[in-house]
Design a protein around this motif. Structure first.
Motif, short mmCIF file in Angstrom:
data_model
loop_
_atom_site.label_atom_id
_atom_site.label_comp_id
_atom_site.label_asym_id
_atom_site.label_seq_id
_atom_site.Cartn_x
_atom_site.Cartn_y
_atom_site.Cartn_z
N TYR A 223 6.73 3.27 -13.12
CA TYR A 223 6.84 4.59 -12.48
C TYR A 223 8.15 5.31 -12.81
O TYR A 223 8.16 6.34 -13.47
CB TYR A 223 6.70 4.46 -10.96
CG TYR A 223 5.37 3.97 -10.49
CD1 TYR A 223 4.24 4.78 -10.53
CD2 TYR A 223 5.22 2.68 -9.98
CE1 TYR A 223 3.01 4.34 -10.08
CE2 TYR A 223 3.99 2.22 -9.53
CZ TYR A 223 2.89 3.05 -9.58
OH TYR A 223 1.67 2.60 -9.14
N TYR A 533 2.93 10.65 4.38
CA TYR A 533 2.32 9.53 5.11
C TYR A 533 2.26 9.77 6.61
O TYR A 533 1.79 8.92 7.36
CB TYR A 533 3.11 8.24 4.82
CG TYR A 533 2.95 7.79 3.39
CD1 TYR A 533 2.10 6.75 3.06
CD2 TYR A 533 3.64 8.42 2.36
CE1 TYR A 533 1.93 6.35 1.75
CE2 TYR A 533 3.49 8.03 1.05
CZ TYR A 533 2.63 7.00 0.73
OH TYR A 533 2.46 6.61 -0.56
N GLU A 576 1.80 -1.09 -1.66
CA GLU A 576 0.86 0.00 -1.89
C GLU A 576 1.24 0.78 -3.15
O GLU A 576 2.32 1.38 -3.23
CB GLU A 576 0.87 0.94 -0.68
CG GLU A 576 0.19 2.28 -0.87
CD GLU A 576 -1.25 2.15 -1.30
OE1 GLU A 576 -1.61 2.73 -2.34
OE2 GLU A 576 -2.02 1.48 -0.58
N GLN A 578 0.32 3.67 -4.42
CA GLN A 578 0.60 5.10 -4.23
C GLN A 578 1.99 5.29 -3.65
O GLN A 578 2.70 6.25 -4.01
CB GLN A 578 -0.45 5.72 -3.31
CG GLN A 578 -0.30 7.23 -3.13
CD GLN A 578 -0.51 7.99 -4.42
OE1 GLN A 578 -1.50 7.76 -5.12
NE2 GLN A 578 0.41 8.89 -4.75
N PHE A 581 4.46 5.09 -6.45
CA PHE A 581 4.52 6.34 -7.20
C PHE A 581 5.32 7.38 -6.42
O PHE A 581 6.19 8.06 -6.99
CB PHE A 581 3.10 6.85 -7.46
CG PHE A 581 3.05 8.20 -8.15
CD1 PHE A 581 3.03 8.30 -9.52
CD2 PHE A 581 3.03 9.38 -7.40
CE1 PHE A 581 2.99 9.54 -10.15
CE2 PHE A 581 2.99 10.62 -8.01
CZ PHE A 581 2.97 10.69 -9.40
N ASP A 582 5.03 7.52 -5.14
CA ASP A 582 5.68 8.57 -4.33
C ASP A 582 7.18 8.32 -4.19
O ASP A 582 7.97 9.26 -4.27
CB ASP A 582 5.02 8.63 -2.96
CG ASP A 582 3.58 9.12 -3.03
OD1 ASP A 582 3.23 9.84 -3.99
OD2 ASP A 582 2.78 8.77 -2.13
N ARG A 715 -9.54 4.04 -7.50
CA ARG A 715 -8.74 3.37 -6.48
C ARG A 715 -7.54 2.62 -7.05
O ARG A 715 -7.65 1.89 -8.03
CB ARG A 715 -9.64 2.38 -5.72
CG ARG A 715 -8.94 1.57 -4.64
CD ARG A 715 -9.92 0.66 -3.93
NE ARG A 715 -9.23 -0.30 -3.07
CZ ARG A 715 -9.45 -1.61 -3.09
NH1 ARG A 715 -10.36 -2.12 -3.90
NH2 ARG A 715 -8.78 -2.41 -2.29
N ASP A 717 -4.58 0.40 -4.76
CA ASP A 717 -4.52 0.04 -3.35
C ASP A 717 -3.73 -1.25 -3.18
O ASP A 717 -3.66 -2.08 -4.09
CB ASP A 717 -5.95 -0.17 -2.83
CG ASP A 717 -6.07 0.09 -1.34
OD1 ASP A 717 -5.05 0.39 -0.69
OD2 ASP A 717 -7.20 -0.02 -0.82
N TYR A 740 -1.79 -0.26 -9.97
CA TYR A 740 -1.80 0.84 -10.92
C TYR A 740 -1.53 0.26 -12.30
O TYR A 740 -0.44 -0.24 -12.58
CB TYR A 740 -0.73 1.87 -10.56
CG TYR A 740 -0.56 2.97 -11.59
CD1 TYR A 740 -1.49 4.00 -11.68
CD2 TYR A 740 0.51 2.98 -12.46
CE1 TYR A 740 -1.35 5.02 -12.61
CE2 TYR A 740 0.67 3.99 -13.40
CZ TYR A 740 -0.26 5.01 -13.48
OH TYR A 740 -0.12 6.00 -14.42
N LEU A 834 -4.07 5.06 3.46
CA LEU A 834 -2.65 4.75 3.28
C LEU A 834 -2.04 4.24 4.58
O LEU A 834 -2.48 4.63 5.66
CB LEU A 834 -1.90 6.00 2.83
CG LEU A 834 -2.17 6.49 1.41
CD1 LEU A 834 -1.54 7.85 1.21
CD2 LEU A 834 -1.62 5.50 0.38
N ARG A 842 -9.80 7.41 1.99
CA ARG A 842 -9.76 7.79 0.59
C ARG A 842 -10.62 6.80 -0.20
O ARG A 842 -10.89 5.70 0.27
CB ARG A 842 -8.32 7.80 0.06
CG ARG A 842 -7.62 6.48 0.26
CD ARG A 842 -6.20 6.46 -0.22
NE ARG A 842 -5.67 5.10 -0.12
CZ ARG A 842 -4.70 4.62 -0.87
NH1 ARG A 842 -4.11 5.37 -1.77
NH2 ARG A 842 -4.29 3.38 -0.72
#
Length: 994
Positions: A223, A533, A576, A578, A581-582, A715, A717, A740, A834, A842
């Motif tokens: 990332y 979140y 997680e 995501q 990434f965030d 997905r 996750d 990912y 999440l 999701r």
């Protein structure tokens, strides 16, 4: 009159009275008069102290910051001078650890003014914390007027004077991104030799299926580093970034295997790289050989590196060189064509410089596996050439008779830096080889200084010439320990250091620039997590502390402790994808804002990946590729204005892409029988987004018909996490999650779930203790390229195909009726949410729009093949929707986790194929660990496959006006290409029969 107020003590009262007597004698005022005045001013100071200690301390912590600090803000002392008309308030360091803005400083000043007499309200008020005036603790980025910036925080070199060490020419510029920036960062600890125990080990414990030595790597490698590079920066790491365990070296002093270097009219020059005798003890391989100086201008002939690869795979490409006089082009030939890199040989010489990672075939291949150095045609320039390295390789440093036994990717910085040419006593050997633990964390900051060189050189030799790299900032990524009850989040701590060297870097830049950097990154993380979140992510303090990784670099530096790897609530987020990434995007944005403010230019954040991808045939050999931009609700500048479309053929790598100003592109498919793969990125002046999912297309010779692949496997996750009063932890046995692209941070399953289990040492860490069987295994997650796997077997069955994302089908943006069959690719898709916002599902397979689209399609006689591990499990619980799905797709769910070993056998005369589904952890296929057992929903259907482990139903076929074939496991995880081809041939024969 002068009043000095300290926290009350007999000594301070005595000193205050003594000082007052001295002042009286010099001013002609009687002691009694002066004592009366002092009593009044003393009361004022006391009021100020009470107000700050008891009330303002809490009011200053704005709700938006979610700030928590165990240290209480209080007044250390107050200096009150009517002679100089000043009031100076000195607060404890706790105030210096909190985020400060102009508004909060004004609020504090207004509150102080409110408790002093009207006659003193115009007095000059100066506030300090941690020995620094409060306004200096406000980041320049948050100062409204650039004219009021604290210019002492600016570096000596401006952006115009800086250059990237490496840049990749592209048809767009990231002028509002990080072009001309060089960033040093590292990912926590690593595998190291512990002299006290006589063994190699991790620096931290295995907890909740991961550990601190490798979990930050799962942020930095997939990332953060790519985000910074996509924005135009050159990124340096003091640890190996390529997990490829093979290593191929091509060098003038000897190469691996049958690799070969071709360099005519070249002269051996100063010290350079040589493989030498491996493994190494104290050797520096960059001092054991030579580099080449090649001819100038017309006399120069390209230097060619031809590697001999032991097996096919992706390999990181590193180059090394001696000091040159300008930029040269390194052209890397790979399976997707060739890619050029501009490398400035005036910087970064005498070490490994990373270019990128590419797919290469086994053996030697002059067309798709080499590196060529091209010199500028219009410059009389010296070109140097040393070794080129492909792949990360295995650890090659001996410690007390032992190498690490692991890929260099897992080792600590101390060993990589030795192999990368850094000088020993200045960078990686401070304790005469007797304490690798300390050498490892000390080496990172000194490596940054070595990259920069004089006057920023290593601590023990500031004048060391170094590599002349103008590093903008450095960043250490860690997690820390700590447990909180009641699902509380430990949260994010920032550490910087400004104390040493008169608070200045060698070029005079204020070290408070490190605090600016720390504040910007920490603020961005907390703000983005709150907004994304819907939680109150805890913001901890910003410590000005002499941590080695914070104080050693001679450049603005932040040490991040993102969260607690010991606290299960934090770990929910840590695992997680995501979230990774965030957080990485927040760090990148914080760095971008810091560098943009330092250099006074307006920044733009790179876009988010596009979605709504589809390909449709518009003529016999032409498709139209379409996509849609995605707005970033957290960043207004992140909208794209252009796009890059990349192409790959069959299982080759991708090309360098084509630029598009539209959200579609017409593409000619020149050859039949080949799988063409496409991915799209979004572009703006801040750089390039991450790639989209892949869209695959193929035209069959004498095609029997057309098939639509719908990619519904989006997905990513984290694994299953559970908590009860007595037990808690990570249950990968129930759901291991979906990484990912690749999983690189799982050590093994958790085995201690007892809440009362306590830590005794890192080998017995109590609650969360986990196995180590996976900690050196990199394995596949969702690589978003499975349409090509399906497509290859569709082509081999004699059918043409295109691909669309599930959102395109659901939104009715593609005409499904022109296709004989629709292949619904659902992989490991299933409903999840999440952490922090359990109300928003999701990745649901079944929704109203999807069901409506499929109903319309089947009413026209369209056939459906659907496969995935959760196609039964993810059916909604409400009876109406569940019955609707059963009527449409003709199967019902029996159980999840149907079998452990996923083999299947035919039990129907309609189909004759047996096979095996991958459950192993490898790079070729992701593990399908939780297959569904599904059964026919009515008498028309029949079970066609069973799992022999327990004879549950693995697949269903249903004839009728339209036909259904459903697999309770992912088709792309079936082992063996021939088996997959056979399956699709028989399925399409079934679809074609009357």
């Amino acid at each position: 009159m002068l009043c000095i107020f300290h926290s009350k003590s007999s000594k301070s009262i005595f000193r205050q009275s003594l000082l007052a007597m001295v002042i009286c004698c010099s001013s002609g005022v009687s002691y009694a008069q002066q004592l009366e005045r002092n009593q009044k001013t003393d009361q004022i100071c006391s009021n100020i102290k009470k107000m700050i200690d008891n009330r303002i301390a809490n009011e200053l912590v704005s709700f938006d910051f979610y700030y928590q600090n165990g240290k209480k803000i209080k007044v250390d002392s107050i200096l009150f001078s009517t002679k100089f008309d000043t009031l100076q308030v000195f607060c404890s360091s706790a105030m210096a650890e909190m985020p400060l803005r102009s508004s909060s400083v004004k609020q504090l000043k207004d509150s102080i003014v409110s408790v002093i007499p009207d006659s003193l309200k115009n007095i000059s008020l100066q506030l300090y914390a941690g020995g620094v005036e409060l306004n200096q603790l406000i980041p320049n980025f948050y100062v409204d007027d650039a004219k009021l910036y604290d210019k002492s925080k600016f570096a000596g070199l401006t952006r115009l004077q800086r250059k990237n060490v490496v840049s990749k020419p592209k048809p767009f510029d990231a002028i509002a991104g990080l072009e001309k920036s060089n960033i040093a960062l590292w990912n926590s600890h690593g595998w190291y030799y512990e002299q006290k125990l006589g063994r190699w080990e991790w620096q931290r414990a295995r907890l909740f299926t991961t550990l601190e030595d490798i979990s930050p790597t799962s942020f930095v490698i997939p990332y953060l580093a790519p985000m910074l590079e996509n924005a135009g920066a050159t990124v340096f790491l003091p640890r190996e970034r390529d997990w490829q365990s093979h290593e191929v070296i091509v060098d003038n002093n000897g190469s691996t295997g049958k690799s070969k270097l071709k360099a005519s009219k070249s002269t051996k020059k100063d010290q350079g790289f040589s493989i030498g005798e491996r493994p190494y003890t104290n050797e520096n391989p960059f001092k054991s050989g030579t580099y080449l100086e090649c001819g100038k201008k017309s006399k120069y002939k390209p230097v060619v590196y031809l590697p001999d690869f032991p097996e096919e795979g992706e390999y990181g490409v590193y180059v090394s060189y001696g000091k040159g006089s300008g930029e040269v082009t390194y052209r890397v030939f790979h399976t997707g064509g060739f890619t050029d890199f501009q490398v400035d040989q005036r910087m970064g010489y005498g070490t490994w410089i990373y270019l990128d990672k590419f797919l290469f075939r086994k053996g030697k291949n002059d067309e798709t596996g080499k590196v060529v150095i091209l010199a500028p045609k219009d410059k009389n320039q010296v070109v140097t050439a040393d070794a080129v390295r492909f792949g990360g390789g295995m650890g090659q440093i001996v410690r007390y008779g032992q190498t690490s036994g692991r890929a260099r990717f897992f080792e600590g910085a101390r060993y990589y830096l030795q192999a990368a040419g850094a000088p020993d006593t200045l960078v990686w050997s401070f304790h005469k080889g007797e304490d690798d633990y300390k050498d490892d964390y000390k080496s990172r900051g000194e490596w940054v200084n070595w990259l920069m060189g004089n006057p920023f050189g290593p601590s023990d030799h500031r004048e060391e010439k170094g590599l002349q790299v103008p590093v903008d900032l450095s960043f250490a990524f860690h997690t820390d320990a700590g447990i909180l009850p009641n699902d509380k989040i430990v949260g994010t701590l920032g550490i910087y250091s400004s104390i040493r060297d008169d608070r200045k870097f060698p070029d005079g830049q204020s070290k408070l620039a490190s605090r600016d950097l720390t504040d910007l990154i920490q603020t961005q993380i907390v703000d983005d997590l709150h907004r994304g979140y819907h939680n109150k992510w805890t913001r901890r303090g910003m410590w000005d502390s002499e941590y080695s990784e914070a104080y050693r670099p001679n450049v603005p530096t932040m040490l991040l402790e993102l969260l607690s790897h010991q606290n299960l609530t934090d770990v929910r987020y840590l695992l997680e994808p995501q979230f990774k990434f965030d957080v990485s995007r927040a760090i990148y944005k914080g760095m971008l804002r810091f560098i943009a403010t330092q250099n006074n230019y307006p920044y733009v954040v790179q876009p988010l990946p596009v979605d709504h991808l589809s390909a449709e045939f518009t003529s016999e050999k032409e498709i139209t590729l379409k996509w849609a931009a995605v707005a970033d609700s957290l960043e207004a500048t992140a909208m794209p204005d252009k796009y890059m479309v990349y192409t790959a053929i069959d299982d080759n790598g991708f090309d360098n892409g084509q630029l598009s100003t539209e959200t579609q592109m017409k593409i000619t498919i020149p050859q039949e029988g080949k799988v063409y793969r496409f991915k799209v990125t979004a572009v703006n002046q801040g750089g390039e987004s991450f790639p989209s999912e892949e869209i695959a297309v193929g035209i069959a010779a004498q095609s029997k018909g057309k098939v639509l692949i719908v990619n519904g496997f989006d997905r990513i996750d984290g694994p299953e996490v559970f908590e009860t009063d007595s037990l808690s932890g990570v249950m990968r046995q129930l759901d291991q999650g979906v990484a990912y692209r690749y999983d690189m941070c799982t050590v093994g399953d958790q085995y201690d779930f007892v809440r009362k289990s306590i830590w005794t040492d890192d080998d017995n860490p109590g609650l969360g203790a986990s196995y180590a069987d996976l900690e050196t295994t990199i394995f596949r997650g969702n690589t978003f390229d499975f349409a090509a796997v399906h497509g290859k077997s569709i082509l081999n069955a004699g059918y043409s195909f295109v691909t669309a994302s599930d959102e395109v089908m659901e939104d009715g943006l593609i005409d499904m009726n022109q296709y004989l069959a629709t292949d619904l690719l659902y992989g490991e898709e299933k409903t999840s949410s999440l952490p922090g916002d359990r109300s928003t599902p999701r990745y649901s397979i079944y929704n109203e729009k999807m069901l409506t689209a499929l109903e319309k399609y089947t009413q026209q006689g369209g056939n459906i093949f659907i496969s995935g591990s959760y196609i039964g499990t993810d059916m909604p619980h409400d009876t109406l929707t569940a019955n609707r799905i059963k009527r449409l797709l003709k199967f019902r769910w029996r159980t999840d986790h149907a079998v452990k070993n996923v083999n299947f056998v035919s039990v129907s005369p309609l189909f004759k194929f047996d096979g095996e589904v991958n459950t192993d952890y490898n790079l070729q296929q992701y593990p399908a660990e939780a297959p569904d057992a599904i059964e026919p929903a009515d008498k028309e259907g029949q079970t066609i496959l069973r799992y022999p482990e327990n004879n549950t139903s693995a697949a269903v076929a249903v004839p009728g006006k339209y036909k259904i074939v459903a697999f309770g496991f992912p088709f792309e995880c079936v082992k063996n290409q021939a088996t997959r081809d056979d399956i699709f041939r028989q399925i399409f024969d079934f679809f074609e029969k009357n």
